[in-house]
Design an enzyme around this catalytic site. Structure first.
Site, PDB file in Angstrom:
ATOM      1  N   LYS A  11       0.854  -1.204   0.000  1.00 42.03           N
ATOM      2  CA  LYS A  11       0.000   0.000   0.000  1.00 42.03           C
ATOM      3  C   LYS A  11       0.886   1.250   0.000  1.00 42.03           C
ATOM      4  CE  LYS A  11      -3.497  -2.846   2.106  1.00 42.03           C
ATOM      5  NZ  LYS A  11      -4.669  -2.975   2.982  1.00 42.03           N
ATOM      6  N   HIS A  92      -8.359  -2.873  -6.089  1.00 37.07           N
ATOM      7  CA  HIS A  92      -8.318  -3.012  -4.627  1.00 37.07           C
ATOM      8  C   HIS A  92      -9.438  -2.183  -4.009  1.00 37.07           C
ATOM      9  CE1 HIS A  92      -6.988  -2.901  -0.491  1.00 37.07           C
ATOM     10  NE2 HIS A  92      -6.234  -3.953  -0.767  1.00 37.07           N
ATOM     11  N   GLU A  94      -9.542  -0.375  -1.502  1.00 35.87           N
ATOM     12  CA  GLU A  94      -9.141   0.983  -1.104  1.00 35.87           C
ATOM     13  C   GLU A  94      -9.173   1.915  -2.307  1.00 35.87           C
ATOM     14  OE1 GLU A  94      -5.508  -0.161   0.829  1.00 35.87           O
ATOM     15  OE2 GLU A  94      -6.685  -1.094   2.424  1.00 35.87           O
ATOM     16  N   GLU A 164     -10.964 -10.275  -1.297  1.00 31.24           N
ATOM     17  CA  GLU A 164     -10.634  -9.570  -0.057  1.00 31.24           C
ATOM     18  C   GLU A 164     -11.886  -8.923   0.535  1.00 31.24           C
ATOM     19  OE1 GLU A 164      -6.201  -8.329  -0.002  1.00 31.24           O
ATOM     20  OE2 GLU A 164      -7.323  -6.753  -0.990  1.00 31.24           O
ATOM     21  N   SER A 210      -6.348  -9.517   6.751  1.00 31.73           N
ATOM     22  CA  SER A 210      -5.767  -9.934   8.031  1.00 31.73           C
ATOM     23  C   SER A 210      -5.137 -11.327   7.991  1.00 31.73           C
ATOM     24  CB  SER A 210      -6.808  -9.826   9.157  1.00 31.73           C
ATOM     25  OG  SER A 210      -7.252  -8.480   9.287  1.00 31.73           O
TER      26      SER A 210
END
Ligand code: 13P
Length: 248
Positions: A11, A92, A94, A164, A210
């Protein structure tokens, strides 16, 4: 046999100095013949990463789908290719949530990356709200259908998928291996519908959210989980090595 693919995603972390220090420790030991080990780095550290890695595959975390032009702040496929980048993470959560990535731009990026003989790592995953509404599988399948629209099966087998769940990213809440398996299996069944079973059976599907040294073995033991995309834990060399050498 599908490839096992375990990538870190740094990231917005990683100066050139940090990447140099990390790879000088990690690269030689990331030599697991049963795993493709990789690392998603910020654009500014890609050159350093590529120069210092033999075993670790270096990935970009985004790319623009247009060849060139008036797109201030964007990076093209040609620019990544010139550096020697082979893998690009796209879609992704994000980027979807904070930077306007959509299913359509993910599709355009996937096609452009494949046209350049590079490998897109296509991310998908649901919010907590979608999960609690019991709509995870239909939501993720819809993301996958849109991401792969117009992509041939010959190209589809060159891609990697990362499932994810957004509620598991950076929260310490990993999906149970059974829950992750249910969704990864559903993704594969959907790929078999879009293409055919043989095609679906060749596409590696990672789980992300995680993932840590202490839960990777269990996740990797699931029949439809072929790897991991790891944020936080991939920043520490000890943990990164434990992840990519999970089977040793
Ligand atoms: P964490 O491993 O920090 O939850 O991040 C997952 C992720 O977003 C990888 O792309």
């Amino acid at each position: 046999m599908r490839k096992k693919v375990i990538f870190g995603n740094w990231k917005m972390n990683g100066t050139n100095a940090a990447v140099e220090e990390f790879l000088s420790v990690v690269d030689a030991q990331a030599n697991n013949t049963e795993v493709v080990a990789g690392l998603g780095l910020p654009f500014t550290a890609l050159s350093t990463g590529l120069k210092l890695s033999k075993n670790v595959k270096i990935a970009a975390q985004n790319v623009h789908f247009e060849k060139n032009g008036a797109f201030t702040g964007e990076i093209s496929i040609e620019m990544l290719k010139e550096l020697g980048v082979e893998f690009v993470i796209i879609g992704h959560s994000e980027r979807r949530e904070m930077f306007g990535e959509t299913d359509n731009t993910v599709n355009l990026k996937a096609k452009a990356i494949l046209a350049a003989n590079m490998t897109p790592l296509v991310c998908c995953g649901e919010t907590l709200e979608t999960k609690e509404a019991g709509k995870t599988v239909s939501f993720v399948n819809n993301q996958i259908e849109k991401a792969y629209a117009g992509i041939s099966k010959e190209d589809a087998i060159k891609t990697i998928i990362a499932y994810e769940p957004i509620w598991a990213i950076g929260t310490g809440k990993t999906a149970t291996s059974q829950d992750a398996e249910v969704v990864c299996k559903a993704i594969r069944e959907n790929l078999a519908k879009i293409y055919d079973q043989a095609t679906a059976d060749q596409i590696s599907i990672q789980y992300g959210g995680s993932v840590k040294p202490d839960n990777i073995k269990e996740l990797m033991s699931m029949p439809n989980i072929d790897g991991a995309l790891v944020g936080g834990a991939s920043l520490l060399s000890k943990d990164y090595l434990a992840l990519v050498n999970y089977n040793k």
